[in-house]
Write a protein that holds these residues in place. Structure first.
Motif, PDB file in Angstrom:
ATOM      1  N   ASN A   1      14.254   6.505  -3.037  1.00 60.84           N
ATOM      2  CA  ASN A   1      13.583   5.927  -4.205  1.00 60.84           C
ATOM      3  C   ASN A   1      12.120   6.355  -4.259  1.00 60.84           C
ATOM      4  N   LEU A   2      11.554   6.575  -3.082  1.00 59.22           N
ATOM      5  CA  LEU A   2      10.150   6.937  -2.959  1.00 59.22           C
ATOM      6  C   LEU A   2       9.991   8.018  -1.898  1.00 59.22           C
ATOM      7  N   VAL A   3       9.061   8.938  -2.136  1.00 52.50           N
ATOM      8  CA  VAL A   3       8.694   9.930  -1.137  1.00 52.50           C
ATOM      9  C   VAL A   3       7.187   9.861  -0.933  1.00 52.50           C
ATOM     10  N   PHE A   4       6.768   9.597   0.294  1.00 50.09           N
ATOM     11  CA  PHE A   4       5.362   9.655   0.660  1.00 50.09           C
ATOM     12  C   PHE A   4       5.151  10.919   1.493  1.00 50.09           C
TER      13      PHE A   4
ATOM     14  N   ALA B   1       7.030  10.975  -5.938  1.00 50.96           N
ATOM     15  CA  ALA B   1       6.373  11.378  -4.693  1.00 50.96           C
ATOM     16  C   ALA B   1       4.883  11.073  -4.777  1.00 50.96           C
ATOM     17  N   HIS B   2       4.299  10.665  -3.639  1.00 49.12           N
ATOM     18  CA  HIS B   2       2.890  10.268  -3.619  1.00 49.12           C
ATOM     19  C   HIS B   2       2.240  10.730  -2.322  1.00 49.12           C
ATOM     20  N   PRO B   3       1.038  11.316  -2.404  1.00 52.45           N
ATOM     21  CA  PRO B   3       0.343  11.746  -1.179  1.00 52.45           C
ATOM     22  C   PRO B   3      -0.377  10.586  -0.497  1.00 52.45           C
TER      23      PRO B   3
ATOM     24  N   LEU C   1      -1.474   0.157  -0.325  1.00 51.65           N
ATOM     25  CA  LEU C   1      -1.085   1.004  -1.444  1.00 51.65           C
ATOM     26  C   LEU C   1       0.399   1.372  -1.387  1.00 51.65           C
ATOM     27  N   MET C   2       0.904   1.616  -0.185  1.00 56.19           N
ATOM     28  CA  MET C   2       2.330   1.924  -0.043  1.00 56.19           C
ATOM     29  C   MET C   2       3.180   0.734  -0.468  1.00 56.19           C
TER      30      MET C   2
END
Length: 394
Positions: free
Chosen positions: A173-176, A193-195, A385-386
């Motif tokens: 669902n999410l990629v960090f 995706a988020h850095p 934030l995550m």
């Protein structure tokens, strides 16, 4: 041989009967976060430990490591409750239990323990796509892939890793990602995706700014000292280290960390190169306090192409000027700060270290600049934030 179970779940630090069991705390009222990791909890304290110890405030966190061989005839699961609230799960597999047989056993150990705890509300958090081989049947309410490194570029990477990552990206669902370069490489493959670059526990490493007793194995090493801590593996440019040591024999190069995946016999040996071995996270500021310059002599190869070294802000928090090879995320984040110097050759590295030694003399400017760079950079901020991203992805 077939290992069909039922399996053993041993609570405590080992199976030594003389040791008292450690209490496992499990709150049925909160969700469970199962972290599947290629890194060991007790090896080097880094991104997984920082994040999972914080997630343990809101989740029952289970940290499932890669298996370790055992002399026992049957597989079992060691359960080690950590003081952070995380339960560290270490599968112990008999000799000869590998491949598909190992996957079946790992699946059984994991399922059995989740059933034992009565887990119903599950979040999956992956650090390695290889864990899909025994966890792809689970039905979590959310799957997170925290891609902290390009594992397929590391020495000894399994050939199936790329294929497994494709599948994990499809499920997540999410990629960090552990840095901006890695984010740029992954964002085309996932719409969410988020850095999240490396962060820092400023208070912990700021202890290095205070005068203190030098560790015994460092105390007799003369100054000036150029120091590095971290895993000593294929990511380190050992030829660069040798050339710097040869060019400036009065400089002392201090390398703190375990040697992994490379032959210790291949490491350069000189009177002014000192290998002090692995240290605990709590010990690192004491070593850092005794260095004049912190160095990041990384090789420029496939394994370092996407790294975002956690040690950069840690060194700055400790009040130490930094010299690094031109790692992309280091250059783009710190290259124009004036106290993180970049050098692409041995000669340039020597020159940069000379400038960094001068930086260290102007301590007030050094600390003021470091504090401005660090700003609100913290693992608490990253974790917060995550959590927001996870809530939005529900």
């Amino acid at each position: 041989m077939s290992w069909a179970g039922p399996f053993q779940y041993d609570i405590g630090k080992s199976r030594n009967p003389s040791q008292s069991p450690v209490e496992v705390v499990f709150d049925e009222q909160v969700p469970t976060l199962l972290c599947l990791s290629h890194l060991r909890w007790s090896f080097v304290y880094q991104r997984p430990q920082h994040l999972m110890s914080r997630f343990a405030r809101d989740f029952n966190v289970l940290f499932f490591e890669e298996p370790i061989p055992t002399e026992d005839a049957e597989p079992w699961l060691e359960v080690r409750p950590d003081e952070s609230g995380v339960q560290v799960l270490v599968p112990r597999l008999p000799q000869g239990c590998d491949g598909e047989a190992a996957d079946r056993v790992l699946r059984g150990l994991l399922d059995g323990y989740l059933d034992k705890l009565g887990v119903r509300d599950l979040v999956l958090w992956y650090y390695t796509p290889m864990s899909l081989s025994f966890s792809d049947h689970l039905e979590p309410r959310q799957t997170v892939y925290d891609c902290m490194d390009e594992l397929s570029a590391f020495r000894g990477a399994p050939p199936q890793l790329i294929e497994r990552e494709v599948e994990l990206m499809r499920r997540a669902n999410l990629v960090f990602t552990g840095g901006y370069s890695l984010y740029e490489a992954k964002r085309q493959r996932h719409e969410n995706a988020h850095p999240f670059p490396s962060s820092v526990d400023v208070e912990h490493f700021a202890a290095a700014r205070r005068p203190q007793h030098d560790p015994d194995d460092q105390a007799q090493i003369p100054h000036p000292r150029l120091g590095f801590y971290g895993v000593i593996d294929e990511r380190l440019d050992i030829e660069l280290i040798a050339r710097v040591a040869e060019a400036r024999p009065s400089w002392q190069i201090v390398l703190v960390g375990p040697v992994v995946k490379i032959d210790p016999a291949d490491l350069p040996q000189r009177d002014n190169i000192h290998y002090l071995g692995g240290k605990t996270y709590d010990e690192l500021p004491q070593y850092l306090a005794g260095w004049d310059v912190a160095i990041m002599p990384f090789a420029l190869n496939e394994s370092t192409r996407f790294i975002s070294p956690t040690k950069t802000p840690e060194y700055l928090a400790g009040g130490c000027p930094v010299v690094s090879t031109p790692i992309t995320d280091v250059v783009r984040t710190y290259g124009d700060t004036g106290i993180v110097r970049i050098a692409d050759t041995a000669e340039a590295f020597v020159t940069a270290c000379e400038a960094a030694l001068a930086d260290a003399e102007d301590r007030d400017r050094l600390l003021e600049t470091a504090d401005r760079i660090l700003g609100d950079m913290s693992w608490d901020h990253t974790w917060s934030l995550m959590k927001e991203k996870m809530k939005c992805a529900m």
